[in-house]
Enzyme design. Structure first.
Site, PDB file in Angstrom:
ATOM      1  N   SER A  13      -3.440  -0.957  13.891  1.00 18.55           N
ATOM      2  CA  SER A  13      -2.873  -0.084  12.867  1.00 18.55           C
ATOM      3  C   SER A  13      -1.659   0.685  13.402  1.00 18.55           C
ATOM      4  O   SER A  13      -1.786   1.530  14.289  1.00 18.55           O
ATOM      5  CB  SER A  13      -3.922   0.925  12.380  1.00 18.55           C
ATOM      6  OG  SER A  13      -3.284   1.931  11.641  1.00 18.55           O
ATOM      7  N   LYS A  64       0.849  -1.191   0.000  1.00 20.15           N
ATOM      8  CA  LYS A  64       0.000   0.000   0.000  1.00 20.15           C
ATOM      9  C   LYS A  64       0.885   1.241   0.000  1.00 20.15           C
ATOM     10  O   LYS A  64       1.655   1.449   0.943  1.00 20.15           O
ATOM     11  CB  LYS A  64      -0.931  -0.007   1.215  1.00 20.15           C
ATOM     12  CG  LYS A  64      -1.923  -1.159   1.168  1.00 20.15           C
ATOM     13  CD  LYS A  64      -2.898  -1.174   2.322  1.00 20.15           C
ATOM     14  CE  LYS A  64      -3.910  -2.313   2.132  1.00 20.15           C
ATOM     15  NZ  LYS A  64      -4.870  -2.454   3.227  1.00 20.15           N
ATOM     16  N   GLU A  86       3.501   3.211   6.638  1.00 21.48           N
ATOM     17  CA  GLU A  86       3.337   3.601   5.236  1.00 21.48           C
ATOM     18  C   GLU A  86       2.731   4.994   5.092  1.00 21.48           C
ATOM     19  O   GLU A  86       3.014   5.705   4.128  1.00 21.48           O
ATOM     20  CB  GLU A  86       2.465   2.583   4.492  1.00 21.48           C
ATOM     21  CG  GLU A  86       3.123   1.241   4.213  1.00 21.48           C
ATOM     22  CD  GLU A  86       4.157   1.298   3.082  1.00 21.48           C
ATOM     23  OE1 GLU A  86       4.677   2.382   2.775  1.00 21.48           O
ATOM     24  OE2 GLU A  86       4.464   0.224   2.536  1.00 21.48           O
ATOM     25  N   ASN A 124      -0.068   2.822  11.685  1.00 19.42           N
ATOM     26  CA  ASN A 124      -0.218   4.221  11.251  1.00 19.42           C
ATOM     27  C   ASN A 124      -0.968   5.010  12.317  1.00 19.42           C
ATOM     28  O   ASN A 124      -0.594   6.115  12.673  1.00 19.42           O
ATOM     29  CB  ASN A 124      -0.999   4.276   9.931  1.00 19.42           C
ATOM     30  CG  ASN A 124      -0.162   3.752   8.778  1.00 19.42           C
ATOM     31  OD1 ASN A 124       0.767   4.407   8.335  1.00 19.42           O
ATOM     32  ND2 ASN A 124      -0.475   2.545   8.318  1.00 19.42           N
ATOM     33  N   VAL A 136       6.987  -0.679   9.635  1.00 14.26           N
ATOM     34  CA  VAL A 136       6.831   0.299   8.558  1.00 14.26           C
ATOM     35  C   VAL A 136       5.529   1.100   8.740  1.00 14.26           C
ATOM     36  O   VAL A 136       4.467   0.537   8.971  1.00 14.26           O
ATOM     37  CB  VAL A 136       6.900  -0.385   7.166  1.00 14.26           C
ATOM     38  CG1 VAL A 136       5.791  -1.398   6.996  1.00 14.26           C
ATOM     39  CG2 VAL A 136       6.839   0.619   6.052  1.00 14.26           C
ATOM     40  N   LYS A 146      -5.635   5.778   2.790  1.00 14.31           N
ATOM     41  CA  LYS A 146      -6.187   5.466   4.123  1.00 14.31           C
ATOM     42  C   LYS A 146      -5.076   5.398   5.172  1.00 14.31           C
ATOM     43  O   LYS A 146      -5.308   5.662   6.345  1.00 14.31           O
ATOM     44  CB  LYS A 146      -7.038   4.204   4.084  1.00 14.31           C
ATOM     45  CG  LYS A 146      -6.297   2.911   3.804  1.00 14.31           C
ATOM     46  CD  LYS A 146      -5.818   2.225   5.030  1.00 14.31           C
ATOM     47  CE  LYS A 146      -4.726   1.227   4.715  1.00 14.31           C
ATOM     48  NZ  LYS A 146      -4.346   0.375   5.825  1.00 14.31           N
ATOM     49  N   GLY A 171      -7.737  -4.164   0.770  1.00 11.96           N
ATOM     50  CA  GLY A 171      -8.982  -4.147   1.540  1.00 11.96           C
ATOM     51  C   GLY A 171      -8.718  -4.085   3.026  1.00 11.96           C
ATOM     52  O   GLY A 171      -7.569  -4.024   3.463  1.00 11.96           O
ATOM     53  N   ALA A 175      -3.186  -8.224   9.187  1.00  6.85           N
ATOM     54  CA  ALA A 175      -2.478  -9.502   9.084  1.00  6.85           C
ATOM     55  C   ALA A 175      -2.758 -10.380  10.304  1.00  6.85           C
ATOM     56  O   ALA A 175      -2.990 -11.592  10.178  1.00  6.85           O
ATOM     57  CB  ALA A 175      -0.986  -9.238   8.958  1.00  6.85           C
TER      58      ALA A 175
HETATM   59  N1  LIG Z   1       0.283  -5.564   8.192  1.00  2.27           N
HETATM   60  C1  LIG Z   1      -0.920  -5.609   7.634  1.00  2.27           C
HETATM   61  O1  LIG Z   1      -1.909  -5.972   8.280  1.00  2.27           O
HETATM   62  C2  LIG Z   1      -1.097  -5.230   6.194  1.00  2.27           C
HETATM   63  C3  LIG Z   1      -2.308  -5.503   5.577  1.00  2.27           C
HETATM   64  C4  LIG Z   1      -2.474  -5.162   4.234  1.00  2.27           C
HETATM   65  C5  LIG Z   1      -1.436  -4.565   3.546  1.00  2.27           C
HETATM   66  N2  LIG Z   1      -0.261  -4.294   4.182  1.00  2.27           N
HETATM   67  C6  LIG Z   1       0.809  -3.665   3.387  1.00  2.27           C
HETATM   68  O2  LIG Z   1       1.814  -4.641   3.144  1.00  2.27           O
HETATM   69  C7  LIG Z   1       3.091  -3.992   2.999  1.00  2.27           C
HETATM   70  C8  LIG Z   1       4.075  -4.680   3.934  1.00  2.27           C
HETATM   71  O3  LIG Z   1       3.667  -4.410   5.258  1.00  2.27           O
HETATM   72  P1  LIG Z   1       3.923  -5.398   6.476  1.00  2.27           P
HETATM   73  O4  LIG Z   1       2.935  -5.058   7.512  1.00  2.27           O
HETATM   74  O5  LIG Z   1       3.979  -6.802   5.995  1.00  2.27           O
HETATM   75  O6  LIG Z   1       5.395  -4.935   6.926  1.00  2.27           O
HETATM   76  P2  LIG Z   1       6.184  -5.194   8.311  1.00  2.27           P
HETATM   77  O7  LIG Z   1       6.410  -3.889   8.961  1.00  2.27           O
HETATM   78  O8  LIG Z   1       5.519  -6.286   9.090  1.00  2.27           O
HETATM   79  O9  LIG Z   1       7.583  -5.742   7.797  1.00  2.27           O
HETATM   80  C9  LIG Z   1       8.415  -4.991   6.989  1.00  2.27           C
HETATM   81  C10 LIG Z   1       9.155  -5.949   6.089  1.00  2.27           C
HETATM   82  O10 LIG Z   1       9.965  -5.182   5.202  1.00  2.27           O
HETATM   83  C11 LIG Z   1      11.208  -5.850   5.042  1.00  2.27           C
HETATM   84  N3  LIG Z   1      12.227  -4.900   4.601  1.00  2.27           N
HETATM   85  C12 LIG Z   1      12.834  -3.927   5.300  1.00  2.27           C
HETATM   86  N4  LIG Z   1      13.740  -3.282   4.523  1.00  2.27           N
HETATM   87  C13 LIG Z   1      13.673  -3.859   3.302  1.00  2.27           C
HETATM   88  C14 LIG Z   1      14.353  -3.647   2.070  1.00  2.27           C
HETATM   89  N5  LIG Z   1      15.266  -2.681   1.949  1.00  2.27           N
HETATM   90  N6  LIG Z   1      14.043  -4.450   1.023  1.00  2.27           N
HETATM   91  C15 LIG Z   1      13.111  -5.423   1.140  1.00  2.27           C
HETATM   92  N7  LIG Z   1      12.442  -5.673   2.287  1.00  2.27           N
HETATM   93  C16 LIG Z   1      12.711  -4.898   3.339  1.00  2.27           C
HETATM   94  C17 LIG Z   1      11.473  -6.418   6.423  1.00  2.27           C
HETATM   95  O11 LIG Z   1      12.367  -7.488   6.307  1.00  2.27           O
HETATM   96  C18 LIG Z   1      10.077  -6.892   6.834  1.00  2.27           C
HETATM   97  O12 LIG Z   1       9.866  -8.196   6.374  1.00  2.27           O
HETATM   98  C19 LIG Z   1       2.851  -2.511   3.336  1.00  2.27           C
HETATM   99  O13 LIG Z   1       2.715  -1.783   2.152  1.00  2.27           O
HETATM  100  C20 LIG Z   1       1.524  -2.521   4.091  1.00  2.27           C
HETATM  101  O14 LIG Z   1       0.798  -1.306   3.951  1.00  2.27           O
HETATM  102  C21 LIG Z   1      -0.060  -4.626   5.470  1.00  2.27           C
END
Ligand SMILES: NC(=O)c1ccc[n+]([C@@H]2O[C@H](COP(=O)([O-])OP(=O)(O)OC[C@H]3O[C@@H](n4cnc5c(N)ncnc54)[C@H](O)[C@@H]3O)[C@@H](O)[C@H]2O)c1
Length: 332
Positions: free
Chosen positions: A248, A103, A275, A250, A273, A185, A130, A134
Site C-alpha cells: 500500500s 478509488k 489517493e 498510502n 498516486v 480506506k 475490494g 494489483a
Molecule cells: N494499485 C492497486 O493495487 C489498486 C487496486 C485497486 C484500486 N486501485 C485504484 O486504481 C486507481 C489507479 O491506481 P493505480 O495503482 O493503477 O495507479 P498508478 O500509480 O500505478 O498509476 C497512475 C496512472 O495514472 C496515469 N496518469 C497520470 N496523470 C494522468 C492524467 N493527467 N490523466 C490520465 N492518466 C494519468 C499514469 O499514466 C499512470 O498510468 C486509483 O484510484 C487506485 O486507488 C489501485
C-alpha cells in the site's frame, strides 16, 4: 467480449491481464504514450513490475479504442477521472456499460467516482472494488472483490466477466457504501502508516481500523449506504489489506509522515498516486456537509493540509471525551 481498460497504472494493467486470461478481447488505453513501444515489444509495464502482458493484449493511446466495447473499465487515478471520461465519451457505443475501479471522492464536487463517470458519459456504471493489490492479482493470488450496482443484471455482467478460479467477484446493490469504503480506506491506510511511523503498536492500529469503520458507516448511512457493506469486502476487507501491507503506497506515505516528512515529501518519495491524500480533503468536506462526526478523518486532514504534527494529532484523538462504543447502547 470486447473490453477497454482506460488507465494503464498498476490496477488497470492487472485487470487487463485478468480479462485477457478470461478470454476477452482487451485493449489497454494509456496516458503515457511514451511507454507504448516497451509495452508492445517487451510485454512489460513499468507501472506493474514483475507482470507479463499477454500477447493478446492491445495497447493504445487513442481514446477511440473504446469504440465497439460493451464494457469500458475506468482505471485512472481520481484526480484526472473527469477529463479522461470526457476524452472517451464521444466514442462510446450506445449500449456501453462503464466499470469504475478508481478509488476516491472528487475534490470540490464531493462526488463519488461512479457519479463523475455517469455525469460525463451518460452510461450506467458498475463499481468494482475490494481488497485487491494489483501486484497480487497479476500473479493470480486468490482475491475477492465486489461488483456493486443498483441494477442487478449489470452487477452480474461484471461478476461473470471478471470472475475466475482465483478472482472471486461478489455482487451488491450498494454502490454508495462500496465507493465510500474504497475511498475512505485510503485515508485510513495513511493514518495506519503514520501510526507505524510514529512507533505506535499493533494495538493502536487495531483501534484505528475499528473506530474508523464506525466513522465510515456513520457517513455512509447519512448518504444512503447500507451499514452491512462496511463489514464486507469493500469495508473491513479493504481496510485490512491496505492498513497491513507494504504494497500500500498510502500506508508507505503515512509511515514517512509519521517519521517526520511533510505530506509533499512523502508523496514524492512514494512516487505513485497516493489517493488517500486527495480523499482526506474530500472526506473531511463531506463529513462537514453531512453533519457527521469523523474525528480520525479530521485529524488526518489537519496533518495533511494544516501542518498539524502527527504526534499532536494522535494526542488530540486520545484526549477526546469518554464515549460508549455503541452509539445506541440502549442503556436506560
Ligand atoms: N494499485 C492497486 O493495487 C489498486 C487496486 C485497486 C484500486 N486501485 C485504484 O486504481 C486507481 C489507479 O491506481 P493505480 O495503482 O493503477 O495507479 P498508478 O500509480 O500505478 O498509476 C497512475 C496512472 O495514472 C496515469 N496518469 C497520470 N496523470 C494522468 C492524467 N493527467 N490523466 C490520465 N492518466 C494519468 C499514469 O499514466 C499512470 O498510468 C486509483 O484510484 C487506485 O486507488 C489501485
Amino acid at each position: 467480449m470486447k473490453i477497454a481498460i482506460v488507465g494503464s497504472g498498476a490496477w488497470g494493467t492487472a485487470l487487463a491481464i485478468r480479462l485477457c486470461k478470461n478470454g476477452h478481447d482487451v485493449t489497454l488505453w494509456t496516458f503515457e504514450t511514451n511507454l507504448i513501444p516497451q509495452m508492445e515489444q517487451e510485454r512489460h509495464n513499468i507501472r506493474l513490475p514483475g507482470a507479463v502482458l499477454p500477447e493478446s493484449l492491445k495497447i493504445s493511446g487513442d481514446y477511440g479504442c473504446v469504440k465497439g466495447c460493451k464494457l469500458v473499465v475506468m482505471a485512472s487515478p481520481s484526480f484526472p477521472i473527469r477529463s479522461v471520461c470526457r476524452g472517451v465519451a464521444p466514442y462510446l457505443d450506445e449500449d456501453a456499460v462503464m466499470v469504475s475501479v478508481t478509488k476516491g471522492i472528487e475534490n470540490g464536487t464531493l462526488l463519488r467516482m461512479s457519479e463523475v463517470v455517469a455525469q460525463e458519459t451518460g452510461k450506467p456504471v458498475v463499481v468494482l472494488t475490494g481488497p485487491s493489490h494489483a501486484e497480487e492479482v497479476a500473479l493470480d493470488v486468490p482475491t475477492g472483490c465486489l461488483a456493486a450496482c443498483e441494477n442487478r443484471e449489470l452487477a452480474e455482467l461484471v461478476q461473470d466477466t471478471f470472475m475466475s478460479d482465483t478472482f472471486r467477484v461478489y455482487t451488491s446493490p450498494d454502490a454508495v457504501g462500496a465507493e465510500l469504503g474504497a475511498a475512505l480506506k485510503n485515508v485510513i491506510a495513511l493514518c495506519a502508516g503514520v501510526s507505524d511511523g510514529l512507533g505506535c503498536g499493533d494495538n493502536t492500529k487495531a483501534m484505528l481500523m475499528t473506530r474508523v469503520l464506525t466513522e465510515m458507516a456513520r457517513l455512509g448511512i447519512s448518504m444512503g449506504a447500507s451499514k452491512d457493506t462496511f463489514a464486507g469486502l469493500a469495508g473491513v476487507g479493504d481496510l485490512i489489506v491496505t492498513c497491513t501491507s507494504m504494497h500500500s503506497r498510502n500506508r508507505r506515505a503515512g509511515i514517512l509522515i509519521g517519521q517526520g516528512k511533510t505530506a509533499k515529501e512523502a508523496m514524492e518519495e512514494v512516487g505513485a498516486v497516493v489517493e488517500g491524500y486527495y480523499a482526506a480533503a474530500s472526506a473531511y468536506e463531506l463529513s462537514k456537509k453531512q453533519g457527521v462526526e469523523m474525528p480520525i478523518v479530521t485529524a488526518a486532514y489537519r496533518v495533511l493540509y494544516e501542518n498539524l504534527s502527527a504526534a499532536e494529532a494522535v494526542h488530540t484523538l486520545l484526549r477526546r471525551g469518554r464515549k460508549s462504543e455503541k452509539e445506541d447502547a440502549g442503556w436506560l
